[in-house]
Design an enzyme around this catalytic site. Structure first.
Site, short mmCIF file in Angstrom:
data_model
loop_
_atom_site.label_atom_id
_atom_site.label_comp_id
_atom_site.label_asym_id
_atom_site.label_seq_id
_atom_site.Cartn_x
_atom_site.Cartn_y
_atom_site.Cartn_z
N MET A 1 38.57 48.70 53.97
CA MET A 1 39.83 48.19 53.41
C MET A 1 40.12 46.80 53.96
SD MET A 1 42.47 51.40 53.21
CE MET A 1 43.79 50.36 52.58
N GLU B 1 38.00 50.80 43.25
CA GLU B 1 38.22 52.07 43.98
C GLU B 1 37.22 53.13 43.52
OE1 GLU B 1 40.14 52.16 46.48
OE2 GLU B 1 41.84 50.81 46.16
N SER C 1 44.99 43.05 44.43
CA SER C 1 44.39 42.91 45.75
C SER C 1 45.50 42.76 46.79
CB SER C 1 43.46 41.69 45.79
OG SER C 1 44.22 40.51 45.87
P1 ADP Z 1 40.06 45.32 49.62
O1 ADP Z 1 39.99 45.47 48.12
O2 ADP Z 1 38.71 45.24 50.27
O3 ADP Z 1 40.97 46.34 50.29
P2 ADP Z 1 41.68 43.04 49.00
O4 ADP Z 1 40.86 42.16 48.10
O5 ADP Z 1 42.71 43.91 48.35
O6 ADP Z 1 40.70 43.91 49.92
O7 ADP Z 1 42.48 42.18 50.07
C1 ADP Z 1 41.87 41.19 50.86
C2 ADP Z 1 42.99 40.37 51.48
O8 ADP Z 1 43.72 41.18 52.41
C3 ADP Z 1 42.56 39.19 52.31
O9 ADP Z 1 42.30 38.06 51.53
C4 ADP Z 1 43.78 38.95 53.22
O10 ADP Z 1 44.73 38.16 52.56
C5 ADP Z 1 44.38 40.35 53.35
N1 ADP Z 1 44.21 41.00 54.66
C6 ADP Z 1 45.15 41.79 55.26
N2 ADP Z 1 44.66 42.33 56.41
C7 ADP Z 1 43.40 41.87 56.57
C8 ADP Z 1 42.36 42.07 57.54
N3 ADP Z 1 42.55 42.85 58.61
N4 ADP Z 1 41.18 41.45 57.35
C9 ADP Z 1 40.98 40.65 56.28
N5 ADP Z 1 41.92 40.42 55.31
C10 ADP Z 1 43.11 41.02 55.45
#
Ligand code: ADP
Ligand code: ZN
Length: 201
Positions: A16, A89, A56
């Site tokens: 995540m 997902e 996102s």
């Molecule tokens: P995923 O789909 O892998 O969960 P997202 O694309 O929804 O990831 O979100 C990525 C974004 O989350 C990053 O660009 C950043 O703005 C935010 N973010 C929040 N916490 C973190 C973290 N611990 N590491 C990296 N990005 C983070």
């Protein structure tokens, strides 16, 4: 043998907050700019945000169909005006997503799949390991470890602020307070998955 051009499968995986949705949205937007027909699916189990969008963690979004049954996918996906098919997902779809994706790829579609490679126990999640194995290309993203700032491959589940236990149920669609990105050093679990134990002959 049919001369119809076959498609391809790309997998975007990681913990995540690693940017999987951002990267999926980026690739789908580029396909749209290239005048390609794009359709996006996500499992309806994920109601964290809008059911009609992939959102996102940084707020970018794209329209998506929320799917209850994977058989709904073929009807849209096989249309001639659809060239690129995104899934978000993907770990939450049941295993019947695999033949559906294979059918789309055989029919010439570019399929892009985003999903968690590991569950909070550190075990391969749903159909993701199989999809990674049969993909043309796998992108394994890393987040930033919430504890130390190093690159993070794991999703730490927290229950009341404490590391979740191995025996807790796998699927808890939750918000930021329940999950953190962590590196291998900072990730905490009371029991490793069974594949960690070597069989001593
Ligand atoms: P995923 O789909 O892998 O969960 P997202 O694309 O929804 O990831 O979100 C990525 C974004 O989350 C990053 O660009 C950043 O703005 C935010 N973010 C929040 N916490 C973190 C973290 N611990 N590491 C990296 N990005 C983070
Ligand atoms: Zn760390």
């Amino acid at each position: 043998m049919s001369s119809k051009k076959k498609g391809s499968l790309e997998v975007i995986c990681g913990p995540m907050f690693s940017g999987k949705s951002e990267e999926l949205i980026r690739r789908l937007r580029r396909a749209t700019i290239a005048q390609q027909g794009v359709v996006v699916f996500k499992p309806s189990i994920d109601n964290r945000h809008s059911t009609e969008h992939i959102v996102s963690h940084n707020g970018s979004r794209i329209s998506a169909f929320a799917i209850h049954d994977t058989s709904e996918i073929i009807e849209y996906g096989m249309r001639d005006d659809v060239h690129v098919i995104g899934f978000d997902e993907t770990q939450f779809f049941d295993n019947s997503i695999v033949p559906v994706i294979c059918t789309l790829v055989e029919a010439g579609k570019r399929v892009i799949v985003g999903g968690l490679d590991l569950d909070f126990r550190g075990a391969p999640f749903g159909s993701m390991p199989l999809l990674m194995a049969i993909a043309n290309q796998v992108t394994k993203l890393q987040a930033i470890c919430t504890i130390c700032g190093n690159d993070a491959n794991f999703t730490q589940r927290l229950v009341d602020g404490q590391a979740a236990r191995h025996d807790d149920p796998i699927i808890l669609v939750g918000a930021q307070e329940a999950y953190q990105a962590r590196c291998r050093q900072c990730y905490v679990i009371d029991k490793y998955p069974s594949f960690h134990q070597a069989t001593i002959l």
